[in-house]
Design a protein around this motif. Structure first.
Motif, PDB file in Angstrom:
ATOM      1  N   GLY A 223       0.988  -1.121   0.406  1.00 34.48           N
ATOM      2  CA  GLY A 223      -0.079   0.017  -0.064  1.00 34.48           C
ATOM      3  C   GLY A 223       0.948   1.038  -0.228  1.00 34.48           C
ATOM      4  N   GLU A 224       0.068   2.326   0.153  1.00 32.80           N
ATOM      5  CA  GLU A 224       0.929   3.634  -0.147  1.00 32.80           C
ATOM      6  C   GLU A 224      -0.182   4.601   0.748  1.00 32.80           C
ATOM      7  N   GLY A 225       0.413   5.711   1.474  1.00 34.10           N
ATOM      8  CA  GLY A 225       0.100   6.462   2.005  1.00 34.10           C
ATOM      9  C   GLY A 225       0.973   7.586   3.139  1.00 34.10           C
ATOM     10  N   ALA A 226       0.001   7.914   3.677  1.00 30.71           N
ATOM     11  CA  ALA A 226       1.211   8.834   5.128  1.00 30.71           C
ATOM     12  C   ALA A 226      -0.090   9.471   6.306  1.00 30.71           C
ATOM     13  N   GLY A 227       0.443   8.891   7.437  1.00 28.46           N
ATOM     14  CA  GLY A 227       0.316   9.502   8.747  1.00 28.46           C
ATOM     15  C   GLY A 227       0.980  10.555   9.821  1.00 28.46           C
ATOM     16  N   TYR A 228       0.664  10.989   9.966  1.00 29.49           N
ATOM     17  CA  TYR A 228       1.041  11.721  11.190  1.00 29.49           C
ATOM     18  C   TYR A 228       0.524  12.318  12.098  1.00 29.49           C
ATOM     19  N   MET A 229       1.079  12.996  12.946  1.00 26.36           N
ATOM     20  CA  MET A 229       0.614  13.455  14.569  1.00 26.36           C
ATOM     21  C   MET A 229       1.432  14.502  15.198  1.00 26.36           C
ATOM     22  N   HIS A 329       0.155  -2.800   2.978  1.00 30.06           N
ATOM     23  CA  HIS A 329       1.364  -2.134   4.129  1.00 30.06           C
ATOM     24  C   HIS A 329       2.151  -1.175   3.521  1.00 30.06           C
ATOM     25  N   THR A 330       1.504  -0.399   4.087  1.00 33.80           N
ATOM     26  CA  THR A 330       2.232   1.090   3.922  1.00 33.80           C
ATOM     27  C   THR A 330       3.829   1.018   3.900  1.00 33.80           C
ATOM     28  N   LEU A 331       4.689   0.253   4.552  1.00 38.38           N
ATOM     29  CA  LEU A 331       6.038   0.085   4.907  1.00 38.38           C
ATOM     30  C   LEU A 331       6.922   1.465   5.803  1.00 38.38           C
TER      31      LEU A 331
END
Length: 399
Positions: A223-229, A329-331
């Motif tokens: 998969g791909e994407g981004a996650g931030y906090m 799986h966004t690695l």
């Protein structure tokens, strides 16, 4: 050990199941996974290997972020999620605070490099060298930090699939030590041909939609994407106009040094990461309400992680599931994406389902949750385990 609290003030995510956190939460509730045939990536594996692509083109990402469309896809995804997290945090006086951007990725600007070679290989007089300039991982972080107006501290983490979990707890350590007041931390990764071909060579890609922790699992879906906090100190948290989401109460990193791409059969690295995070948080295994599994769907990972979970929790297992059954799986992004999901589990009092699970792994008898559930969640353990034995666990706790 410095026990100063670190709080989560804002979250942002873009994945195959949603272009923001609210859309991701809606997809969980509906049981809608993000895997599909390849749409954007130019590859010979189209219509053969399913992936979990973000449902936005580079041009659409550029319009939504205000960034130039010639940025790498990794950077565009990063900027999209980081902007959401900062807007969500609503820190009015950020310019007066020491702010850091601690970001993870594993592919850098490889998508642009691949485009360069498409033109260059047939004719060495062609190909835009500008496409190669942003190949390395750090270039992505600096491009995004510049767009966000963050200058005080910028760094990049690349420890394979534990990368953005490590970025988050590095941010927490820097806040606890008084080096930063605010940190935007997490990770991003875009699909590339190199990544897809590499995992295909390892023979761990499922030609169907993945089945984490199922006895008949056949591999992962990329998969791909981004996650931030947005992490903040207690002093900053007290100035905010809205309540914080949760506290990052525990974190640990360990390395079992077992193999370049395989986890220890005994789950040694996973075990050390989980027990280390529990110790730092001052919690017992029985205190954990929910485990967000690393849960890739490969034979090796799920067996090793499951073995380690049995070592830590024995027969008293908390609720658990793998959200990679939705996002793939966004690695390098997975630790950040799943940290956001973990915090939202606490905020919304929900447990996410583990899609396509039927039969527990023989000898482990671990049964993930298969339905979307509403129940109080006090402490979430989020696991992110990478190649080279680099294993990290984060614990988020309700305030």
């Amino acid at each position: 050990m410095n026990k100063a609290p670190v709080y989560i003030a804002g979250v942002g995510a873009v994945t195959a199941i949603g272009n923001n956190v609210a859309e991701c939460m809606a997809a969980f509730a509906k049981g809608e996974a993000g895997m599909a045939d390849i749409r954007y990536l130019e590859t010979a594996h189209k219509n053969v290997i399913p992936v979990a692509e973000v449902k936005l083109s580079n041009e659409e990402l550029a319009v939504q972020t205000g960034a130039p469309a010639n940025l790498t896809r990794t950077a565009l995804l990063s900027l999209k999620a980081a902007q959401e997290a900062l807007a969500d945090a609503g820190i009015a006086n950020r310019g007066e605070l020491r702010t850091g951007f601690i970001s993870a990725n594993t592919v850098g600007g490889m998508d642009k490099t691949e485009q360069f070679y498409n033109a260059f290989m047939p004719d060495h007089q062609k190909g835009r060298l500008a496409n190669v300039v942003n190949h390395e991982c750090g270039a992505v972080s600096y491009a995004v930090a510049n767009a966000l107006g963050i200058e005080d501290y910028i760094t990049t983490i690349n420890t394979a699939c534990s990368s953005s979990a490590n970025a988050i707890f590095l941010a927490a350590r820097m806040i606890r030590q008084g080096m930063l007041d605010v940190a935007v931390a997490g990770g991003t990764d875009a699909l590339t041909r190199f990544t897809l071909n590499g995992f295909n060579t390892l023979m761990i890609l499922d030609r169907q939609y993945c089945k984490p922790f199922d006895d008949h699992r056949n591999g992962l879906n990329l998969g791909e994407g981004a996650g931030y906090m947005v992490l903040v100190s207690e002093r900053v948290a007290q100035t905010l106009s809205k309540p914080v989401y949760a506290q990052l109460s525990g974190y640990a990193n360990a390395n079992d040094a077992y193999h370049q791409t395989a986890s220890s059969p005994d789950g040694n690295g996973s075990y050390m990461a989980m027990t280390g995070a529990l110790q730092r948080a001052g919690l017992q295994p029985a205190d954990i309400s929910y485990i967000n599994l690393h849960g890739t769907g490969t034979q090796n990972n799920d067996q090793a992680e499951g073995t380690a979970i049995r070592r830590v929790f024995g027969d008293m297992l908390p609720k658990l599931s793998s959200t990679k059954s939705f996002t793939g799986h966004t690695l390098g992004a997975c630790g950040g994406v799943e940290a956001v999901f973990s915090v939202m589990a606490i905020r919304n009092s929900v447990i996410y389902p583990n899609l396509r699970f039927n039969d527990p792994i023989e000898g482990l008898d671990i049964v993930p949750e298969t339905s979307f559930q509403h129940q109080p969640v006090a402490h979430v353990l989020s696991n992110s385990f990478g190649f080279g034995g680099n294993c990290s666990s984060l614990i988020f706790s309700k305030i």
